[in-house]
Design an enzyme around this catalytic site. Structure first.
Site, PDB file in Angstrom:
ATOM      1  N   LYS A 129      29.284  43.903  32.288  1.00  0.00           N
ATOM      2  CA  LYS A 129      30.375  42.853  32.696  1.00  0.00           C
ATOM      3  C   LYS A 129      30.800  42.101  31.248  1.00  0.00           C
ATOM      4  CE  LYS A 129      28.580  41.899  37.362  1.00  0.00           C
ATOM      5  NZ  LYS A 129      28.142  40.931  38.212  1.00  0.00           N
ATOM      6  N   TYR A 183      35.383  43.606  45.028  1.00  0.00           N
ATOM      7  CA  TYR A 183      34.578  42.794  45.454  1.00  0.00           C
ATOM      8  C   TYR A 183      35.071  42.037  46.568  1.00  0.00           C
ATOM      9  CZ  TYR A 183      31.932  42.358  41.325  1.00  0.00           C
ATOM     10  OH  TYR A 183      30.877  42.614  40.006  1.00  0.00           O
ATOM     11  N   ASN A 191      26.381  37.417  34.940  1.00  0.00           N
ATOM     12  CA  ASN A 191      24.997  37.998  35.144  1.00  0.00           C
ATOM     13  C   ASN A 191      24.914  39.495  34.354  1.00  0.00           C
ATOM     14  OD1 ASN A 191      26.098  39.319  37.046  1.00  0.00           O
ATOM     15  ND2 ASN A 191      24.888  38.543  38.773  1.00  0.00           N
ATOM     16  N   HIS A 200      26.454  44.869  36.790  1.00  0.00           N
ATOM     17  CA  HIS A 200      26.650  45.144  38.091  1.00  0.00           C
ATOM     18  C   HIS A 200      25.911  46.391  38.346  1.00  0.00           C
ATOM     19  CE1 HIS A 200      28.397  46.023  42.222  1.00  0.00           C
ATOM     20  NE2 HIS A 200      28.523  47.220  41.684  1.00  0.00           N
ATOM     21  N   GLU A 232      32.173  52.957  45.013  1.00  0.00           N
ATOM     22  CA  GLU A 232      32.502  52.047  43.783  1.00  0.00           C
ATOM     23  C   GLU A 232      32.764  53.204  42.774  1.00  0.00           C
ATOM     24  OE1 GLU A 232      30.015  48.323  45.011  1.00  0.00           O
ATOM     25  OE2 GLU A 232      29.177  49.601  43.280  1.00  0.00           O
TER      26      GLU A 232
END
Ligand code: DAT
Ligand code: MG
Length: 139
Positions: A11, A51, A114, A117, A128
Site C-alpha cells: 500500500k 473496495y 496497514n 493487502h 482481485e
C-alpha cells in the site's frame, strides 16, 4: 502440492516509507512465488470498485483517499495454501494486534494505513487478480 494463488498490494504508506524491497524479501523468503507484479497508482474509481464491499463503512472515504494517494505494488502470489498462509504472514488488520514478525507488525502504522493487502478467499483472490492483471501479465 496443489498450486493456489493470492493477490496482494503493497500500500501507499509502505511504498512511501521505502519498504518495497524489505516486504518483497519477506514474501519470497516465506515461500511465495511472484507470478505477476506491477508498480501502479489506483484512480478513485478503481479503488472504489476494488473496495466495493466496504462502501457502507464509516472509514470508506478515508480508505479511498489513502489507497489513491501514491503508488502501490500489485502482485499475484503462488504457494500451497496461498490465501491462508499469506493472511498469516501479513497479520491482523490492526497492526497493534498483529503478531511479532508479521508484515503489518513490522511495517504498518495504523489500522487505516496497514502497509499491505491480502485476499481473504480463493474466490476473491481470483477476482482481485483479474481486476489488476490481464492473462498475458501473469507468468
Ligand atoms: P484486511 O485488509 O485485513 O482484509 P478489511 O478487509 O476488514 O481488512 O478492511 C480493508 C481495509 O480497510 C483495511 O486493510 C484497512 C481499512 N480498514 C478496515 N477497518 C478499518 C477501521 N476500523 N478504520 C480505518 N480503516 C479500516
Ligand atoms: Mg479484506
Amino acid at each position: 502440492m496443489a498450486k493456489t494463488y493470492t493477490f496482494s498490494m503493497i500500500k501507499p504508506d509502505a511504498v512511501e516509507s521505502g519498504y518495497i524491497g524489505l516486504i518483497l524479501d519477506k514474501i519470497t523468503s516465506s515461500g511465495f512465488k511472484i507470478i505477476a507484479m506491477k508498480f501502479t497508482q489506483l484512480s478513485s474509481r478503481e479503488a472504489e470498485k476494488f473496495y466495493d464491499i466496504h462502501k457502507t463503512k464509516p472509514f470508506f472515504g478515508e480508505l479511498i483517499k489513502f489507497m489513491t494517494r501514491g503508488p502501490i505494488v500489485a502482485m499475484i502470489l503462488e504457494k500451497d495454501n496461498a490465501v491462508d498462509d499469506f493472511r498469516t504472514l501479513i497479520g491482523s488488520t490492526n497492526p497493534e494486534q498483529a503478531k511479532e514478525g508479521t508484515i503489518r507488525k513490522l511495517f504498518a502504522s495504523s489500522v487505516g494505513e496497514n502497509a499491505i493487502h491480502g485476499s481473504d478467499s480463493d474466490e476473491n483472490a481470483k477476482t482481485e487478480s483479474f481486476f489488476h492483471f490481464s492473462g498475458r501479465e501473469i507468468f
